[in-house]
Design a protein around this motif. Structure first.
Motif, PDB file in Angstrom:
ATOM      1  N   ALA A  59       0.809  -1.216   0.000  1.00  0.00           N
ATOM      2  CA  ALA A  59       0.000   0.000   0.000  1.00  0.00           C
ATOM      3  C   ALA A  59       0.841   1.264   0.000  1.00  0.00           C
ATOM      4  O   ALA A  59       0.322   2.359  -0.258  1.00  0.00           O
ATOM      5  N   GLY A  60       2.126   1.140   0.320  1.00  0.00           N
ATOM      6  CA  GLY A  60       2.987   2.311   0.397  1.00  0.00           C
ATOM      7  C   GLY A  60       2.702   3.181   1.607  1.00  0.00           C
ATOM      8  O   GLY A  60       2.901   4.404   1.574  1.00  0.00           O
ATOM      9  N   LEU A  61       2.243   2.570   2.694  1.00  0.00           N
ATOM     10  CA  LEU A  61       1.936   3.309   3.915  1.00  0.00           C
ATOM     11  C   LEU A  61       3.200   3.496   4.736  1.00  0.00           C
ATOM     12  O   LEU A  61       3.907   2.531   5.024  1.00  0.00           O
ATOM     13  N   THR A  62       3.476   4.714   5.143  1.00  0.00           N
ATOM     14  CA  THR A  62       4.712   4.989   5.880  1.00  0.00           C
ATOM     15  C   THR A  62       4.489   5.691   7.211  1.00  0.00           C
ATOM     16  O   THR A  62       5.363   5.690   8.067  1.00  0.00           O
ATOM     17  N   ARG A  63       3.319   6.282   7.390  1.00  0.00           N
ATOM     18  CA  ARG A  63       3.080   7.072   8.609  1.00  0.00           C
ATOM     19  C   ARG A  63       2.113   6.329   9.526  1.00  0.00           C
ATOM     20  O   ARG A  63       0.900   6.386   9.368  1.00  0.00           O
ATOM     21  N   TYR A  98      -2.780   3.748   9.889  1.00  0.00           N
ATOM     22  CA  TYR A  98      -1.826   4.589   9.153  1.00  0.00           C
ATOM     23  C   TYR A  98      -2.521   5.787   8.533  1.00  0.00           C
ATOM     24  O   TYR A  98      -3.683   5.702   8.117  1.00  0.00           O
ATOM     25  N   PHE A  99      -1.788   6.919   8.449  1.00  0.00           N
ATOM     26  CA  PHE A  99      -2.253   8.031   7.640  1.00  0.00           C
ATOM     27  C   PHE A  99      -2.216   7.617   6.181  1.00  0.00           C
ATOM     28  O   PHE A  99      -1.401   6.795   5.769  1.00  0.00           O
ATOM     29  N   TRP A 100      -3.070   8.255   5.388  1.00  0.00           N
ATOM     30  CA  TRP A 100      -3.250   7.863   3.995  1.00  0.00           C
ATOM     31  C   TRP A 100      -3.526   9.108   3.179  1.00  0.00           C
ATOM     32  O   TRP A 100      -4.141  10.060   3.674  1.00  0.00           O
ATOM     33  N   ASP A 101      -3.092   9.117   1.905  1.00  0.00           N
ATOM     34  CA  ASP A 101      -3.288  10.309   1.075  1.00  0.00           C
ATOM     35  C   ASP A 101      -4.696  10.407   0.493  1.00  0.00           C
ATOM     36  O   ASP A 101      -5.034  11.398  -0.156  1.00  0.00           O
ATOM     37  N   GLY A 102      -5.517   9.398   0.689  1.00  0.00           N
ATOM     38  CA  GLY A 102      -6.905   9.467   0.262  1.00  0.00           C
ATOM     39  C   GLY A 102      -7.158   9.124  -1.189  1.00  0.00           C
ATOM     40  O   GLY A 102      -8.298   9.207  -1.650  1.00  0.00           O
ATOM     41  N   VAL A 104      -8.036   6.721  -3.612  1.00  0.00           N
ATOM     42  CA  VAL A 104      -8.607   5.373  -3.626  1.00  0.00           C
ATOM     43  C   VAL A 104      -8.108   4.579  -4.828  1.00  0.00           C
ATOM     44  O   VAL A 104      -7.709   3.414  -4.710  1.00  0.00           O
ATOM     45  N   ASP A 105      -8.131   5.179  -6.007  1.00  0.00           N
ATOM     46  CA  ASP A 105      -7.732   4.453  -7.216  1.00  0.00           C
ATOM     47  C   ASP A 105      -6.265   4.034  -7.166  1.00  0.00           C
ATOM     48  O   ASP A 105      -5.915   2.905  -7.527  1.00  0.00           O
ATOM     49  N   ALA A 106      -5.386   4.935  -6.730  1.00  0.00           N
ATOM     50  CA  ALA A 106      -3.970   4.599  -6.635  1.00  0.00           C
ATOM     51  C   ALA A 106      -3.745   3.484  -5.612  1.00  0.00           C
ATOM     52  O   ALA A 106      -2.918   2.593  -5.821  1.00  0.00           O
ATOM     53  N   PHE A 107      -4.490   3.538  -4.535  1.00  0.00           N
ATOM     54  CA  PHE A 107      -4.389   2.497  -3.516  1.00  0.00           C
ATOM     55  C   PHE A 107      -4.769   1.137  -4.092  1.00  0.00           C
ATOM     56  O   PHE A 107      -4.048   0.147  -3.935  1.00  0.00           O
ATOM     57  N   LEU A 108      -5.894   1.084  -4.790  1.00  0.00           N
ATOM     58  CA  LEU A 108      -6.364  -0.177  -5.355  1.00  0.00           C
ATOM     59  C   LEU A 108      -5.430  -0.689  -6.448  1.00  0.00           C
ATOM     60  O   LEU A 108      -5.266  -1.905  -6.603  1.00  0.00           O
ATOM     61  N   ASP A 109      -4.812   0.216  -7.191  1.00  0.00           N
ATOM     62  CA  ASP A 109      -3.885  -0.195  -8.247  1.00  0.00           C
ATOM     63  C   ASP A 109      -2.708  -1.006  -7.708  1.00  0.00           C
ATOM     64  O   ASP A 109      -2.118  -1.811  -8.432  1.00  0.00           O
ATOM     65  N   ARG A 110      -2.384  -0.823  -6.450  1.00  0.00           N
ATOM     66  CA  ARG A 110      -1.231  -1.506  -5.861  1.00  0.00           C
ATOM     67  C   ARG A 110      -1.552  -2.947  -5.465  1.00  0.00           C
ATOM     68  O   ARG A 110      -0.653  -3.723  -5.179  1.00  0.00           O
ATOM     69  N   PHE A 111      -2.834  -3.306  -5.441  1.00  0.00           N
ATOM     70  CA  PHE A 111      -3.231  -4.630  -4.949  1.00  0.00           C
ATOM     71  C   PHE A 111      -3.727  -5.514  -6.094  1.00  0.00           C
ATOM     72  O   PHE A 111      -4.864  -5.974  -6.094  1.00  0.00           O
ATOM     73  N   LEU A 210      -7.240   7.981   6.786  1.00  0.00           N
ATOM     74  CA  LEU A 210      -6.702   6.907   7.608  1.00  0.00           C
ATOM     75  C   LEU A 210      -7.089   5.565   7.018  1.00  0.00           C
ATOM     76  O   LEU A 210      -8.179   5.410   6.460  1.00  0.00           O
ATOM     77  N   ILE A 211      -6.166   4.601   7.140  1.00  0.00           N
ATOM     78  CA  ILE A 211      -6.463   3.204   6.827  1.00  0.00           C
ATOM     79  C   ILE A 211      -6.151   2.372   8.063  1.00  0.00           C
ATOM     80  O   ILE A 211      -5.054   2.484   8.631  1.00  0.00           O
ATOM     81  N   ALA A 212      -7.091   1.568   8.478  1.00  0.00           N
ATOM     82  CA  ALA A 212      -6.902   0.686   9.628  1.00  0.00           C
ATOM     83  C   ALA A 212      -6.796  -0.750   9.143  1.00  0.00           C
ATOM     84  O   ALA A 212      -7.615  -1.210   8.345  1.00  0.00           O
ATOM     85  N   LEU A 213      -5.782  -1.464   9.615  1.00  0.00           N
ATOM     86  CA  LEU A 213      -5.530  -2.844   9.211  1.00  0.00           C
ATOM     87  C   LEU A 213      -5.820  -3.789  10.371  1.00  0.00           C
ATOM     88  O   LEU A 213      -5.543  -3.482  11.531  1.00  0.00           O
ATOM     89  N   GLU A 214      -6.341  -4.958  10.024  1.00  0.00           N
ATOM     90  CA  GLU A 214      -6.591  -6.000  11.025  1.00  0.00           C
ATOM     91  C   GLU A 214      -6.251  -7.364  10.432  1.00  0.00           C
ATOM     92  O   GLU A 214      -6.631  -7.665   9.298  1.00  0.00           O
TER      93      GLU A 214
END
Length: 225
Positions: A59-63, A98-102, A104-111, A210-214
């Motif tokens: 996802a490229g999450l860093t924060r 994690y903080f997220w840049d919001g 959605v399309d770029a996020f989904l492209d990574r998966f 924000l994105i929350a992972l579980e």
């Protein structure tokens, strides 16, 4: 009820299996602090950390805002309608936020490894003319209202500063269940870390996404016959 000891989620040492067997279904399950069970918890934690780390990299999450977890053992439910095939089970659940840049399309492209889920979420998003955080919520969808995204054993929830979903308080890491509550009589309930919701609520006007992972793993089970 006559119990028979079958292999659990992970193979138990023979001594543990023998010590846990009882012809009385009401007998207390093996303690989660038993050395044999503790040994199974560590590999489960390693598996979950691996899943979460891969997802974060993809996802490229860093924060990171924070992380928490819950180690939980419970008895099986043996009522007539909801009978389960185990007399006791332990599960470890880990949460991260994690903080997220919001975007959605770029996020989904990574998966690309979860194409059906990506398509479902993307279609859902575009159907409502999605924008990360709309000025007019009656016409444009909010990323915080997206359904959960599940990929590689990790569940991801989205939130924005405009999210008003009443279920926000039950999102991963928001709070841990009352040790005296929950389902099916937990006999071990050990929270760890710090839930992220309070911090997120105080900073969300500045860091809007924000994105929350579980991720969760059943690491021990005592089968019932």
């Amino acid at each position: 009820m006559t119990n028979s000891c079958l292999p659990g989620v992970l193979v138990l040492a023979a001594a543990l299996a023998l010590s846990a067997c009882s012809s009385d279904s009401s007998a207390s399950p093996v303690s989660p602090s038993a050395p044999e069970v503790v040994k199974l918890r560590a590999p489960a934690r390693k598996v979950l950390d691996g899943r979460l780390n891969r997802t974060v990299r993809t996802a490229g999450l860093t924060r990171e805002i924070g992380r928490s977890g819950l180690d939980r053992c419970r008895r099986g439910n043996d009522d007539d309608k909801n009978e389960e095939d185990f007399s006791a089970k332990c599960a470890l659940t880990l949460h991260r936020a994690y903080f997220w840049d919001g975007d959605v399309d770029a996020f989904l492209d990574r998966f690309r490894g979860c194409p059906s889920m990506v398509t479902e979420i993307r279609d859902y998003w575009h159907e409502f003319g999605g924008k990360p955080e709309p000025r007019n919520s009656s016409h444009v969808y909010d990323a915080g209202d997206l359904p959960e995204f599940v990929c590689d054993g990790v569940t991801m929830g989205f939130a924005t500063s405009s999210t008003r979903d009443p279920h926000l308080n039950s999102m991963p890491g928001a709070r841990l269940w009352d040790p005296d509550g929950g389902m099916y009589e937990p006999y071990h309930w050990a929270p760890e870390g710090k839930p992220w919701l309070k911090d997120w609520m105080s900073i969300r006007d500045t860091n809007k996404f924000l994105i929350a992972l579980e991720a969760s793993e059943d690491y021990w089970s005592l089968k019932s016959g």
